[in-house]
Design a protein around this motif. Sequence first.
Motif, PDB file in Angstrom:
ATOM      1  N   ASP A  43       0.815  -1.226   0.000  1.00  0.00           N
ATOM      2  CA  ASP A  43       0.000   0.000   0.000  1.00  0.00           C
ATOM      3  C   ASP A  43       0.844   1.269   0.000  1.00  0.00           C
ATOM      4  O   ASP A  43       0.315   2.365   0.074  1.00  0.00           O
ATOM      5  CB  ASP A  43      -1.018  -0.018   1.155  1.00  0.00           C
ATOM      6  N   SER A  44       2.164   1.104  -0.082  1.00  0.00           N
ATOM      7  CA  SER A  44       3.011   2.305  -0.156  1.00  0.00           C
ATOM      8  C   SER A  44       3.291   2.710  -1.606  1.00  0.00           C
ATOM      9  O   SER A  44       3.893   3.757  -1.834  1.00  0.00           O
ATOM     10  CB  SER A  44       4.335   2.077   0.580  1.00  0.00           C
ATOM     11  N   LEU A  45       2.872   1.884  -2.561  1.00  0.00           N
ATOM     12  CA  LEU A  45       3.111   2.230  -3.959  1.00  0.00           C
ATOM     13  C   LEU A  45       2.387   3.542  -4.298  1.00  0.00           C
ATOM     14  O   LEU A  45       1.179   3.658  -4.096  1.00  0.00           O
ATOM     15  CB  LEU A  45       2.601   1.116  -4.889  1.00  0.00           C
ATOM     16  N   ALA A  46       3.148   4.501  -4.821  1.00  0.00           N
ATOM     17  CA  ALA A  46       2.560   5.817  -5.126  1.00  0.00           C
ATOM     18  C   ALA A  46       2.415   6.016  -6.627  1.00  0.00           C
ATOM     19  O   ALA A  46       3.365   5.793  -7.384  1.00  0.00           O
ATOM     20  CB  ALA A  46       3.426   6.927  -4.528  1.00  0.00           C
TER      21      ALA A  46
ATOM     22  N   ASN B 490       1.622   1.395   5.219  1.00  0.00           N
ATOM     23  CA  ASN B 490       2.512   2.479   4.823  1.00  0.00           C
ATOM     24  C   ASN B 490       2.574   3.539   5.923  1.00  0.00           C
ATOM     25  O   ASN B 490       1.567   4.163   6.241  1.00  0.00           O
ATOM     26  CB  ASN B 490       1.977   3.091   3.516  1.00  0.00           C
ATOM     27  N   LYS B 491       3.739   3.742   6.488  1.00  0.00           N
ATOM     28  CA  LYS B 491       3.884   4.714   7.579  1.00  0.00           C
ATOM     29  C   LYS B 491       4.601   5.981   7.117  1.00  0.00           C
ATOM     30  O   LYS B 491       4.924   6.851   7.926  1.00  0.00           O
ATOM     31  CB  LYS B 491       4.670   4.093   8.739  1.00  0.00           C
ATOM     32  N   SER B 492       4.901   6.062   5.824  1.00  0.00           N
ATOM     33  CA  SER B 492       5.663   7.200   5.328  1.00  0.00           C
ATOM     34  C   SER B 492       4.837   8.483   5.386  1.00  0.00           C
ATOM     35  O   SER B 492       3.614   8.467   5.317  1.00  0.00           O
ATOM     36  CB  SER B 492       6.084   6.934   3.889  1.00  0.00           C
ATOM     37  N   GLN B 497      -0.611   7.752  -0.070  1.00  0.00           N
ATOM     38  CA  GLN B 497      -1.965   7.704  -0.624  1.00  0.00           C
ATOM     39  C   GLN B 497      -2.880   6.772   0.153  1.00  0.00           C
ATOM     40  O   GLN B 497      -4.084   6.962   0.185  1.00  0.00           O
ATOM     41  CB  GLN B 497      -1.908   7.281  -2.095  1.00  0.00           C
ATOM     42  N   ALA B 498      -2.290   5.758   0.788  1.00  0.00           N
ATOM     43  CA  ALA B 498      -3.115   4.851   1.583  1.00  0.00           C
ATOM     44  C   ALA B 498      -3.774   5.628   2.728  1.00  0.00           C
ATOM     45  O   ALA B 498      -4.944   5.415   3.062  1.00  0.00           O
ATOM     46  CB  ALA B 498      -2.271   3.710   2.127  1.00  0.00           C
ATOM     47  N   LEU B 499      -3.015   6.550   3.309  1.00  0.00           N
ATOM     48  CA  LEU B 499      -3.572   7.373   4.384  1.00  0.00           C
ATOM     49  C   LEU B 499      -4.744   8.219   3.863  1.00  0.00           C
ATOM     50  O   LEU B 499      -5.786   8.327   4.518  1.00  0.00           O
ATOM     51  CB  LEU B 499      -2.473   8.276   4.960  1.00  0.00           C
ATOM     52  N   ILE B 500      -4.571   8.794   2.699  1.00  0.00           N
ATOM     53  CA  ILE B 500      -5.653   9.616   2.122  1.00  0.00           C
ATOM     54  C   ILE B 500      -6.883   8.743   1.847  1.00  0.00           C
ATOM     55  O   ILE B 500      -8.022   9.135   2.124  1.00  0.00           O
ATOM     56  CB  ILE B 500      -5.180  10.308   0.814  1.00  0.00           C
ATOM     57  N   ARG B 501      -6.638   7.538   1.341  1.00  0.00           N
ATOM     58  CA  ARG B 501      -7.769   6.636   1.075  1.00  0.00           C
ATOM     59  C   ARG B 501      -8.494   6.278   2.376  1.00  0.00           C
ATOM     60  O   ARG B 501      -9.707   6.143   2.410  1.00  0.00           O
ATOM     61  CB  ARG B 501      -7.282   5.360   0.374  1.00  0.00           C
ATOM     62  N   LEU B 502      -7.724   6.150   3.435  1.00  0.00           N
ATOM     63  CA  LEU B 502      -8.328   5.848   4.729  1.00  0.00           C
ATOM     64  C   LEU B 502      -9.230   7.003   5.169  1.00  0.00           C
ATOM     65  O   LEU B 502     -10.364   6.796   5.623  1.00  0.00           O
ATOM     66  CB  LEU B 502      -7.220   5.592   5.758  1.00  0.00           C
ATOM     67  N   LEU B 503      -8.725   8.217   5.009  1.00  0.00           N
ATOM     68  CA  LEU B 503      -9.530   9.386   5.395  1.00  0.00           C
ATOM     69  C   LEU B 503     -10.777   9.489   4.505  1.00  0.00           C
ATOM     70  O   LEU B 503     -11.860   9.855   4.975  1.00  0.00           O
ATOM     71  CB  LEU B 503      -8.685  10.663   5.297  1.00  0.00           C
ATOM     72  N   GLU B 504     -10.616   9.148   3.240  1.00  0.00           N
ATOM     73  CA  GLU B 504     -11.771   9.151   2.325  1.00  0.00           C
ATOM     74  C   GLU B 504     -12.801   8.102   2.756  1.00  0.00           C
ATOM     75  O   GLU B 504     -14.002   8.358   2.751  1.00  0.00           O
ATOM     76  CB  GLU B 504     -11.312   8.860   0.883  1.00  0.00           C
ATOM     77  N   LEU B 505     -12.292   6.940   3.117  1.00  0.00           N
ATOM     78  CA  LEU B 505     -13.200   5.850   3.498  1.00  0.00           C
ATOM     79  C   LEU B 505     -14.044   6.227   4.718  1.00  0.00           C
ATOM     80  O   LEU B 505     -15.234   5.919   4.793  1.00  0.00           O
ATOM     81  CB  LEU B 505     -12.400   4.573   3.768  1.00  0.00           C
TER      82      LEU B 505
END
Lengths: 256, 574
Positions: A43-46, B490-492, B497-505
């Motif tokens: 899930d880190s793939l950008a 992803n902790k970066s 983008q995973a974080l943004i998707r989480l906020l969207e969800l």
Amino acid sequence: MRLKLFRYNPEDREQRYDIFEIESRPGMSVLAALFDVQKKHDDSLAFRYSCRGAVCGTCAMLINKVPRLACRTQVAKLLDGSLEMDLAPYPALEVDIDWNPEEEVLVEPLPHLPLIRDLVVDMEPFFAFYRAVRPVFKPEGEAPARERLMDRDAVSALEAYTNCILCGACFGACPVDAKNPDYYGPAALAKLYRFHIDPREAGDGSRLELANTPEGWWACEFHTNCMRVCPKRVPPNIAIGKARRELSEQGREPER
Amino acid sequence: MAGRAEAAVHRHDMVVIGAGLSGLRAAIELSDAGLDTTVISKVLPLRSHSVAAQGGINASLGNVAGEDGAMDSWEAHAYDTVKGSDYLADQDAVEVMCREAPRTVIELEHMGTVFSRLENGYIAQRPFGGAMFPRTCYAADRTGHNILNTLYEQALDREIRFYEEYYTTALVRDGGRCTGCTAIELLTGRVHGFAAKAVLLATGGFGRLYSRSTNALINTGDGVALALCAGVPLKDMEFIQFHPTTLFGTNILITEGARGEGGRLYNSNNERFMERYAPHSLDLAPRDVVARAIEEEIAAGRGFEGGYVYLDLTHLGADHIRARLPGIRQIAMDFAGIDPITDPIPVQPGQHYSMGGIDVNNRGETRLPGLYAAGECACSSVHGANRLGGNSLLETVAFGKLVARAIVQNTQGLPAPATDAVRSRAASEQERIDVLLGRKTGENLFAIMDDLKDTMFEYFGIFRDERHMKEGISRLERLQERFERVHVKNKSRVFNQALIRLLELEDMLLLAAVLAQSALRRRESRGSHTRTDFPARDDEHFLAHTLAHLRDSAIDLEYEPVRLGMFEPTEREY
């Protein structure tokens, strides 16, 4: 199928290629394959995305060494070789990578732009050239009460250029952009030409002056990669050729 | 986190969230009024979903005469819009929009938009569903793209400041007003504060609640959820438009303009089935009518394997298709591998538009002073229970400007707000995000999102009934429970983008719950909301807007009467 992806981590500046095994589906696009990686593997793939329908210009990247929109590029067609394209060479195409195009899809960031993370690049240099050509309509005279009239043929001629979605594929495909960071690039010049030929403007040729420099119209070497990779079939090379001819005929070529 | 720098707080007169047509048109107007205006967008402005609008923008210019040489008028436009809305639209809002329409289109032309033209040089207009006149102005089938580029060019020319790839996480309330917002910068993962005299939400719809949708992947309803969480009610959230013709497989939009240009629908028996559902309007009946017809054909076994029907353009001829529908042709070739010049296009209904949204009045004011909304995220309501094609682009641009004017009036003489509340909210938002990122294990974000989308399409789709919706609601509740344990690997901080998707969800789940409750309570069929257990429209009880409040984390519904005035409700016939 396998996806071979360029990875870049800005925190430790490491660059590498990762391979992911993907279950391909009929009609699967490269964008859909990237989402599969993000969902199931890493899930880190950008990578950037928006419309997924080839209209917003977000997801241009280097796919099998050709700048394309990931959403519009079908995995199956890459594997069967039907999307192969001959481009005039430039350094990003020549990086020596071990990659089997019959089994793997190679995805790398759009060339000639600074890396941010993985497949995401900084589009700012591209848009800086776009802004430099001052792309805003400057009509002649006062606005009438109704619309300004336009000839249908003039609209067709304009559409060839207004169709540009500013995805940057041409910028990433241009051998001149590769060696000259000051070159405006195909998209900005095509945008400038779009305003130059708008019959509602004064048509005094002053627009052409904005790129009448060695880094503007005159830097193009007519490799025509721009037109070949354009997902909207915009022909910047034709705009540039016509602009140069017009300037030459009027004796307005800059001294070099 | 120890040693973290204090959140940056930016001060502007006006903050516009969203850089599609509404946001840009508003920003231009605010800037022209001399106000320091900034636009925050989670994508680069030209990537906004407005770019995908194909068919056109309605205005009673009268450039093309109707049947028997009759001339179009704003009143005819208003009538079509109200009838199309199944009488749920507020008629004074419709009047504002339809009166403004011709000026809106002419203004865009004056700003440089290259519209398609008639032989005589005037802007071309084509027939669209549910309209008595050829009223839809267009730029081939790339109308949104052309207008968005024009407005972006105009905004750049005014040197409006853009914060691109900033995802807005919260609105700030201070002293009974909205005084700003907080947003996370994708590039750095840092939360910024924005203080302003007014905030305009122009964030678009929430189509991606559904698995089959024409919408861009970014349409997750962020702004609608922000408003709800800031104490503003949402209106008519149960009314979801399903577009009849989306490309089988990817659900990319095939414009209604394709039928406006003469395209016909066929089932697997090669019948023009619309003859049975809308004997007068046929393929150009409003979207709710055509979408239901297609679904019924498929359900009756008269669709094709996989669930689709054919949209046939072949009889229009190669030249006509190339000139008027070049984008559609390209989409069909790129995404379905067929050329509409020689083969019919496989289509099925898919989610397309959110009629409901943030409750606003005709000036775009919400019930929270300082907070405004325009475009698809707002509900004024001009579309009621079913939007007509060509009216959404009109709404975005017309109200983008009108709401901006209201903001200019309302904020005259208002001092710049204090920044303390913004600063402390930015800090607490950063903490909240740090906590989310800190979770080591938990539920998979993407699995929950996919389940949500499937649940919405299956239980809150074109046909609805109480039993299924109640099951859908309990599924949504289980998804919400799973979400409480969601985590990202992803902790970066950089471009996470995973974080943004989480906020969207998080926002999507909230909106889904509101939509579901609103749909369950409306025990009638009206426009896009089709209850198989209540098949008739019920004006006695439901000629009213649903208003959903969030009170103590619970959804509270109430109803408000529709504002009639010009046209009395009658049965819709097409």
